[in-house]
Write an enzyme that holds these catalytic residues in place. Structure first.
Site, PDB file in Angstrom:
ATOM      1  CD  GLU A 124      -2.967   1.184   2.261  1.00  0.00           C
ATOM      2  OE1 GLU A 124      -2.789   0.428   3.232  1.00  0.00           O
ATOM      3  OE2 GLU A 124      -3.909   1.965   2.171  1.00  0.00           O
ATOM      4  CB  ALA A 265       0.685  -2.152  11.591  1.00  0.00           C
ATOM      5  CG  MET A 266       0.203  -3.157   4.876  1.00  0.00           C
ATOM      6  SD  MET A 266      -0.837  -1.726   4.454  1.00  0.00           S
ATOM      7  CE  MET A 266      -2.091  -2.534   3.462  1.00  0.00           C
ATOM      8  CD  GLU A 267      -4.904  -2.131   5.656  1.00  0.00           C
ATOM      9  OE1 GLU A 267      -3.970  -1.650   6.327  1.00  0.00           O
ATOM     10  OE2 GLU A 267      -5.574  -1.463   4.839  1.00  0.00           O
ATOM     11  CG  ASN A 268       0.041  -6.745   4.053  1.00  0.00           C
ATOM     12  OD1 ASN A 268      -0.082  -5.856   3.235  1.00  0.00           O
ATOM     13  ND2 ASN A 268       0.994  -6.751   4.973  1.00  0.00           N
ATOM     14  CG  HIS A 300      -6.080   0.741  12.598  1.00  0.00           C
ATOM     15  ND1 HIS A 300      -6.881   1.856  12.501  1.00  0.00           N
ATOM     16  CD2 HIS A 300      -5.502   0.591  11.372  1.00  0.00           C
ATOM     17  CE1 HIS A 300      -6.780   2.355  11.284  1.00  0.00           C
ATOM     18  NE2 HIS A 300      -5.948   1.615  10.565  1.00  0.00           N
ATOM     19  CD  GLU A 301      -2.877  -2.001  10.701  1.00  0.00           C
ATOM     20  OE1 GLU A 301      -3.381  -2.199   9.580  1.00  0.00           O
ATOM     21  OE2 GLU A 301      -2.516  -0.858  11.072  1.00  0.00           O
ATOM     22  CG  HIS A 304      -7.669  -1.881   7.957  1.00  0.00           C
ATOM     23  ND1 HIS A 304      -8.527  -0.970   7.390  1.00  0.00           N
ATOM     24  CD2 HIS A 304      -6.563  -1.186   8.337  1.00  0.00           C
ATOM     25  CE1 HIS A 304      -7.955   0.239   7.441  1.00  0.00           C
ATOM     26  NE2 HIS A 304      -6.773   0.135   8.007  1.00  0.00           N
ATOM     27  CD  GLU A 323      -6.446   3.299   6.590  1.00  0.00           C
ATOM     28  OE1 GLU A 323      -6.611   3.200   7.823  1.00  0.00           O
ATOM     29  OE2 GLU A 323      -5.838   2.444   5.909  1.00  0.00           O
TER      30      GLU A 323
END
Ligand code: TRP
Ligand code: ZN
Length: 874
Positions: A124, A265-268, A300-301, A304, A323
């Site tokens: 992202e 962080a990232m929600e992959n 949060h992640e 998502h 978001e």
């Protein structure tokens, strides 16, 4: 990686076009090597509608090896800057593309890169195009399978999205794992990780009885720092079932902690990748605030997975769809499992401080932007935090039940698709029957609305009239502003502090007023005396408020308002007024004085034993210098600093011996890791600051003792912050000890870097340069850079804004380097330099000179170009 300024092109929201081609599946084969990774991507592509358009794939920073269509070499393509164009294609075909990439050289941390010894990805917003040529846009939803091959000794774990479907050993000490993700997804949710880790394993049984394997991967040796993250994950999974009725959908949920990461962080899908800062914690290394951050970001992640992954965004202009909504959900989670008022207060601090500053600066944009040059620049406080406020206002207007009905309709309609903000509002509107027509302007209008309120009471008729007017000042991106639908929550009190019912002509009235017009009057009757007005309970809208509060009324509200946020807000207003008055008098060369009303209001707070310690700590925490700066058209930074210090000292003197007693009484026998104990630590450490403000160097022993005796990071750092902030004699020793103890642990050392960066002394730049030579500091690691350089630029206003321009010059010098190393991080760090609107003319000129120097860089990244270009138009 970098662009010349001529190459940067703006994209417009209204130019959205459906894709000319669709991709149903993509099979990736990734042969990992440090300097050379070979990626083979086999996609099933089909034309979307009747046309003769070429297929234009996005691609960056790769070497193209071969292209094939339906298994046969294909030559009808052109390499373009940023892409690959293929012409004369059949209506449906299998596209095979081989590319080589160099992860070791990737310091931008976008695409496939190395974090320490591990490989990881960040896709992202537009990072997938650095892995293969692809339709790298969120409305292309494909099923992914990923086969990863790597050296087995160095990379025993090979991870990607979905379920593991095959694995095995290969010759030459290599092995492979194959993953299959059953859910179609956009490319930005793709992830791949390879490395050697310690794994914390657990499981969760969903409400419907499915068992989900939970795995957290951390660097070897860090296993005992992962428990809290695991607990937070299970808490979040449970909460989302209970409050939103949403269950997890895969059999496995993995989280990997890496040290090199541009954001939180990232929600992959099924494979979140986290900045290790938001995973690793134990009492010796993490503060209460760090723990809170972990709980929040893990949640949060996780959230998502529904708001972001199951329903994703049609295009990046819709970013707030996922978001803003997910921030709203994580804020509600934090409030349900912790203290609602304390969470609300801190979220409002972010809005009123940094978000209002963004709204007033060169990067002002609506929560749904209209024009973007570099998408990475729009992961902003406006899209996230103001976006969440917009969702919260809908929640206020609809109420929980109808809001949840809106959520259900939203998922019914859009699950498995790429949606727009408008889709979300429609679902809310149709499920609730509440008209959100004018409310939609919150999506299209930038800037912070100002509400001006005045009131009158007619004793003869018992009528109380509220005149409300709204006005949004022009912003750089938008000259014309329209009236918004502003939910204004109010309360009326009698002189004894009792809440008065809102009514007119015998009818009860709702406490949330619908402000819709530029000017509006609200009338209440049945009153026997002039009521006391409390405005904007719980911060019902992200607006600035202008109402002629007297000090007496504010003191009354601090004591009596029934909404805890409103009490805190009255305390803030009282302080703000005093700071503005006194800063002006300092500017005239006159003295500083605080009224007895103000002092006694805070003395009462200190002595109020009915207040929760966590809430009392918030009431007694003075606004930071950065937040106070926002109160002025032209801010005198030195005067603000002086007045704030004087206020802290005057309050401490007014608190008298009660301050010392309470501070001593809050000392804990031993450390406990829970909300109650953390609240007591928070209050105790606020009080420590007051004692030092009053006693100066005479408090040196007290602070040194707290540092030396502390059995947890919260208390240790609180002592260090005070020692640093007041330049106490013990500062040098305590900082040196901390550095010696934690020299090899970057995450913990970040605290030391922050202390150095925020040293309130003229020699701060020399100390910062010294810290940059520390073996653990690296300009390539965004956490280190933010801790040291970011804390100086954003958290040390007096020194950053030094009159000689040395602070600006230093930041610009670092940005010259970061522009080449990591444009995303550079672009986040430039914020204090582009928000110069409230500075005096002399400082403005110095800032502009630095911005012009940066603008002339030969390889200026699009990220920095976009911000500097706008800033110079202010
Ligand atoms: N979507 C992520 C989140 O909200 C944040 C994100 C966007 C991100 N771009 C990123 C994280 C780049 C790291 C790097 O949590
Ligand atoms: Zn997010």
């Amino acid at each position: 990686m970098t662009h010349t300024s001529e190459a940067v092109a703006a994209k417009y929201r209204l130019d959205y076009q459906a894709p000319h081609y669709l991709i149903d599946t993509i099979d990736l084969d990734v042969q990992l090597g440090e300097e050379k990774t070979r990626v083979t991507a086999i996609s099933r592509v089909r034309r979307n509608g009747e046309h003769n358009e070429p297929l234009r794939l996005d691609g960056d920073e790769m070497e193209l090896i071969t292209v094939a269509i339906d298994g046969r070499p294909f030559g009808d393509y052109r390499l373009l800057p940023g892409g690959l164009e293929l012409a004369n294609l059949p209506a449906e075909f299998v596209l095979t593309i081989e590319t080589d990439i160099d992860p070791a050289a990737n310091t931008a941390l976008e695409g496939l890169y190395k974090s320490g010894d591990a490989f990881c990805t960040q896709c992202e917003a537009e990072g997938f195009r650095r892995i293969t040529y692809y339709l790298d846009r969120p409305d292309i939803l494909a099923r992914y399978s990923t086969r990863i091959t790597a050296d087995k000794g160095k990379y025993p774990y090979l991870l990607s999205n979905g379920n593991k479907v095959a694995s095995g050993d290969l010759e030459g000490g290599r092995h492979f794992v194959q993953w299959q993700d059953p859910f179609p997804k956009p490319s930005y949710l793709f992830a791949l990780v390879a490395g050697d880790f310690d794994v914390l394993r657990d499981h969760y049984v969903t409400r419907s009885g499915r068992e989900v394997a939970l795995e957290i991967f951390v660097d070897k040796g860090n296993l005992e720092r992962a428990d809290f993250a695991m607990e937070s994950l299970k808490k979040a999974m449970k909460w989302d079932e209970e409050r939103f009725g949403l269950e997890y959908d895969l059999d496995i949920y993995m989280i990997v902690a890496v040290d090199f990461f541009n954001m939180g962080a990232m929600e992959n899908k099924g494979l979140n990748i986290f900045n290790s800062k938001f995973v690793l914690a134990n009492p010796a290394t993490a503060t209460d605030l760090d723990y809170h951050g972990i709980e929040r970001v893990i949640a949060h992640e996780y959230f998502h997975n529904w708001t972001g992954n199951r329903v994703t965004c049609r295009d990046w202009f819709q970013l707030s769809l996922k978001e803003g909504l997910t921030v709203f959900r994580d804020q509600e989670f934090s409030s349900d499992v912790g203290s609602r008022p304390v969470n609300r207060i801190n979220n409002v601090r972010t809005i009123r401080g940094p978000q209002f500053a963004e709204d007033a600066g060169p990067m002002a944009h609506p929560i749904r932007p209209d024009v973007v040059i570099e998408m990475n620049n729009f992961y902003t406080l406006t899209v996230y935090e103001k976006g969440s406020e917009v969702i919260r206002m809908m929640h206020t207007l609809l109420g929980e039940e109808k809001f949840q009905a809106g959520m259900r309709l939203y998922f019914e309609r859009h699950d498995g698709t790429a949606a727009t903000c408008e889709d979300f509002v429609c679902a809310m509107e149709e499920a609730s029957g509440v008209d959100l027509g004018r409310f939609r302007r919150w999506y299209s209008q930038s800037g912070t609305p100002e509400l001006t309120v005045c009131d009158e009471f007619d004793a003869a008729s018992g009528e109380y009239r509220l005149h409300v007017s709204q006005h949004t000042p022009a912003t750089l991106d938008q000259a014309e502003k329209l009236p918004l639908h502003i939910p204004l929550a109010i309360e009326l009190y009698d002189q004894d502090g009792n809440v008065l019912p809102l009514q007119r002509a015998g009818q009860p009235l709702h406490s949330v007023l619908n402000v819709l017009e530029s000017e509006q009057t609200f009338v209440f009757d049945g009153l026997t005396q002039r009521p006391v007005l409390s405005l904007l309970s719980d911060f019902s809208a992200p607006v600035r408020l202008d109402y002629p509060y007297t000090e007496e009324t504010l003191a009354f509200l601090i004591a009596h308002a029934r909404n805890e946020f409103a009490r805190w807000d009255a305390a803030q207003t009282l302080i703000n007024q005093a700071v503005m008055t006194n800063a002006a008098s300092v500017g005239r060369g006159e003295g500083i004085a605080f009224s007895p009303t103000l002092l006694s209001a805070f003395v009462a707070v200190l002595g109020d034993e009915t207040l929760e310690p966590a809430f009392k700590a918030e009431l007694l925490t003075l606004p930071g210098e950065g937040t106070l700066l926002e109160l002025f058209d032209t801010a005198d930074i030195d005067a603000i600093h002086t007045v704030r210090r004087a206020l802290q000292q005057s309050l401490a003197v007014a608190f008298g011996s009660r301050l010392d007693e309470l501070h001593e009484a809050l000392k804990a026998e031993r450390y406990e890791n829970n909300h109650v104990a953390a609240a007591r630590r928070a209050l105790r450490n606020v009080l420590l600051g007051y004692r030092v403000a009053r006693d100066g160097d005479k408090a040196d022993d007290l602070v040194a003792a707290q540092a030396d005796q502390s059995d947890n990071m919260t208390d240790l750092l609180a002592a260090l912050q005070v020692a640093n902030g007041f330049l106490l004699p013990c500062r040098t020793r305590l900082l040196a000890q901390f550095e010696a103890k934690w020299a090899h642990d970057g995450l913990v050392l970040d605290n030391w870097l922050r202390l150095v960066g925020t040293k309130p002394a003229d020699d701060v730049l020399a100390e910062i340069r010294g810290a940059m030579a520390h073996p653990t500091f690296s300009i390539r690691n965004p956490n280190r850079v933010r801790a040291l350089i970011g804390s100086f630029a954003a958290g040390n206003p007096v020194q950053f804004h030094a009159k000689d321009g040395s602070g600006y010059r230093f930041l610009a010098d670092q940005l010259v380097v970061l522009n080449e190393v990591n444009p995303q991080t550079a672009s986040r760090m430039i914020t204090p330099l582009i928000q110069f609107k409230r500075l005096d003319e002399g400082r403005k000129a110095l800032v502009r000179a630095e911005l012009e120097r940066l603008a002339a860089l030969p390889n200026l990244a699009a990220d920095l170009f976009e911000k500097i270009d706008k800033a110079l138009k202010m």
